[in-house]
Design an enzyme around this catalytic site. Structure first.
Site, short mmCIF file in Angstrom:
data_model
loop_
_atom_site.label_atom_id
_atom_site.label_comp_id
_atom_site.label_asym_id
_atom_site.label_seq_id
_atom_site.Cartn_x
_atom_site.Cartn_y
_atom_site.Cartn_z
N CYS A 1 -20.51 -8.49 7.19
CA CYS A 1 -21.78 -8.91 7.79
C CYS A 1 -22.07 -10.34 7.36
O CYS A 1 -22.16 -10.61 6.16
CB CYS A 1 -22.88 -7.97 7.32
SG CYS A 1 -24.47 -8.34 8.04
N GLN B 1 0.82 -1.22 0.00
CA GLN B 1 0.00 0.00 0.00
C GLN B 1 0.85 1.27 0.00
O GLN B 1 0.30 2.37 -0.11
CB GLN B 1 -0.90 0.01 1.25
CG GLN B 1 -1.99 -1.03 1.24
CD GLN B 1 -3.11 -0.70 0.23
OE1 GLN B 1 -3.17 0.39 -0.33
NE2 GLN B 1 -3.98 -1.67 -0.03
N HIS C 1 -1.37 -3.49 -8.66
CA HIS C 1 -2.68 -2.85 -8.81
C HIS C 1 -3.03 -1.85 -7.72
O HIS C 1 -4.13 -1.32 -7.68
CB HIS C 1 -3.79 -3.90 -8.97
CG HIS C 1 -4.14 -4.64 -7.73
ND1 HIS C 1 -5.34 -4.49 -7.08
CD2 HIS C 1 -3.45 -5.55 -7.01
CE1 HIS C 1 -5.38 -5.29 -6.03
NE2 HIS C 1 -4.24 -5.94 -5.97
N1 PLP Z 1 -0.83 -6.80 1.20
C1 PLP Z 1 -1.56 -5.69 1.39
C2 PLP Z 1 -1.17 -4.73 2.47
C3 PLP Z 1 -2.69 -5.45 0.60
O1 PLP Z 1 -3.42 -4.35 0.82
C4 PLP Z 1 -3.03 -6.38 -0.40
C5 PLP Z 1 -4.24 -6.16 -1.23
O2 PLP Z 1 -5.29 -5.79 -0.75
C6 PLP Z 1 -2.23 -7.51 -0.57
C7 PLP Z 1 -1.15 -7.69 0.25
C8 PLP Z 1 -2.55 -8.55 -1.61
O3 PLP Z 1 -2.38 -8.04 -2.89
P1 PLP Z 1 -2.80 -8.88 -4.18
O4 PLP Z 1 -4.27 -9.08 -4.10
O5 PLP Z 1 -2.38 -8.05 -5.32
O6 PLP Z 1 -2.07 -10.16 -4.17
#
Ligand code: PLP
Length: 374
Positions: free
Chosen positions: A316, A171, A193
């Site tokens: 939920c 992130q 992404h």
């Molecule tokens: N680590 C963190 C902190 C994330 O926010 C995410 C995705 O939400 C991931 C790992 C996993 O990423 P990916 O779905 O691209 O494998």
């Protein structure tokens, strides 16, 4: 109705510049980078360049970068590839770390200790002094509440105690500075992404000299460490996104912080004590605003705001609202935390969108809380 997208921590749109750089690798340069033909070599050159671009953004060397299918695979690889007999992590990691830790334990490979965090989501660095572990894994920025950990200090303490140190920075890229040298980490996870590249591509940084078992076995791509014919177009896209982020992160970060603070301020001015902010007030990703709206649920609130794309913290199931593991770890009162909404801003967020979001949420809150009072 114009959609207002405030779920950049969930995923980002692919930047138009990134798409342009990637397309020729889908259309024309389709060779296998392991072959010596000109087509293969064209693909290889794209892959090499991408590796340099990723390395440059985090201050690493290209040979320390391994492309993966995303952050999940990178996190799984560190935990299960290293397979330490003793490991330390935290209660607020992404499930791709936590579930891998559960497998380590379930298979009797190792034991895992999860460090608690305080009410802001911060790990106390002293907890790592003299730690007995082969691996310590602590995320840099939390995806739900945005809290940033002092990675340089944590890594120094872990390494002092003889442990290798991994940080999930999925992130962080493009929002704040990430520097593997300054931080002194052994492993770092990246995700495409969350950085305006497509889904399904990420990378793992492995510090030179650190021995790690391959996680995916096969024909020996990625210097024998991660087999499978490389996804050249997506790697090229990740490289382009990293280059773009290198040029933009300071400006983007400052802009997102201004807009995020404005949104927070507007909600607090209008709703006062009825909103409660999750995460650290300052040591937080500049784009992330996790807010508990008292007396309602995040889902009920967002249902009243169909033009708003944001996410709720709690889930939920069968009518019972359960706090996310992150909010629970912060000690958020379940009655308050069930009203959590995560608003995460990005490169394309405008002043106008922030204004509309604030007024939409305030109006929706007034409506649902009136309904709740019957
Ligand atoms: N680590 C963190 C902190 C994330 O926010 C995410 C995705 O939400 C991931 C790992 C996993 O990423 P990916 O779905 O691209 O494998």
């Amino acid at each position: 109705m114009n959609l207002i997208y405030l779920d950049y921590n969930g995923t980002t749109p692919v930047d138009a510049e990134v798409v342009e750089v990637m397309l020729p690798y889908l259309r024309d340069h389709y060779g296998n980078p392991s072959t010596k033909s000109p087509l293969g070599q064209k693909a290889r050159a794209g892959l090499d360049r991408a590796r340099e671009q990723v390395a440059e953004l985090i201050n690493a060397s290209p040979e320390e970068i391994y492309f993966t299918s995303g952050a999940t695979e990178a996190n799984n690889w560190v935990v299960l590839g290293l397979a330490p007999t003793q490991m330390v992590t935290t209660t607020i990691e992404h499930p791709s770390v936590l579930r891998a830790c559960e497998r380590l334990e379930a298979q009797g490979i190792g034991t895992v200790r999860k460090l608690p965090v305080d009410a802001h989501g911060c790990v106390r660095p002293e907890q790592l002094d003299g730690v007995a572990a082969g691996l310590v894994s602590i995320m840099h920025s939390n995806n739900e509440v945005g809290t940033l950990q002092p990675i340089a200090e944590l890594a120094a303490r872990a390494r002092q105690a003889g442990a290798l140190f991994h940080s999930d920075a999925a992130q962080s890229l493009g929002k704040v500075e990430v520097d593997v040298q300054a931080w002194g980490v052994d492993f770092l996870t990246l995700a495409g992404h969350k950085l305006y590249a497509p889904k399904g591509i990420g990378a793992l940084y492995v510090r030179k000299g650190v021995r790690m078992d391959p996680y995916i076995l096969g024909a020996g791509q990625e210097r024998g460490q991660r087999s499978g014919t490389e996804n050249v177009a997506l790697a090229v896209a990740l490289g382009a996104a990293c280059e773009l982020a290198g040029r933009r992160w300071r400006e983007d970060g400052a802009r997102m912080r201004r807009l995020r603070d404005e949104l927070q301020q507007r909600l607090q001015n209008e709703l006062g004590e009825r909103v409660l902010i999750n995460g650290h007030p300052e040591q937080r990703l500049p784009n992330t605003l996790s807010v508990n709206f008292r007396g309602t649920t995040g889902a009920a609130l967002l249902q009243e705001c169909p033009q708003l794309a944001a996410s709720t913290g709690p889930a939920c199931h069968d009518g019972v609202v359960r706090l996310s593991h992150v909010l629970a770890a912060l000690g958020v009162d379940p009655e308050v935390g069930k009203g959590a909404v995560r608003l995460s801003l990005g490169r394309l967020t405008t002043d106008q969108e922030v204004e509309t979001t604030a007024s939409t949420l305030v109006a929706a809150y007034r409506k649902v809380s009136l309904l709740a009072q019957g």
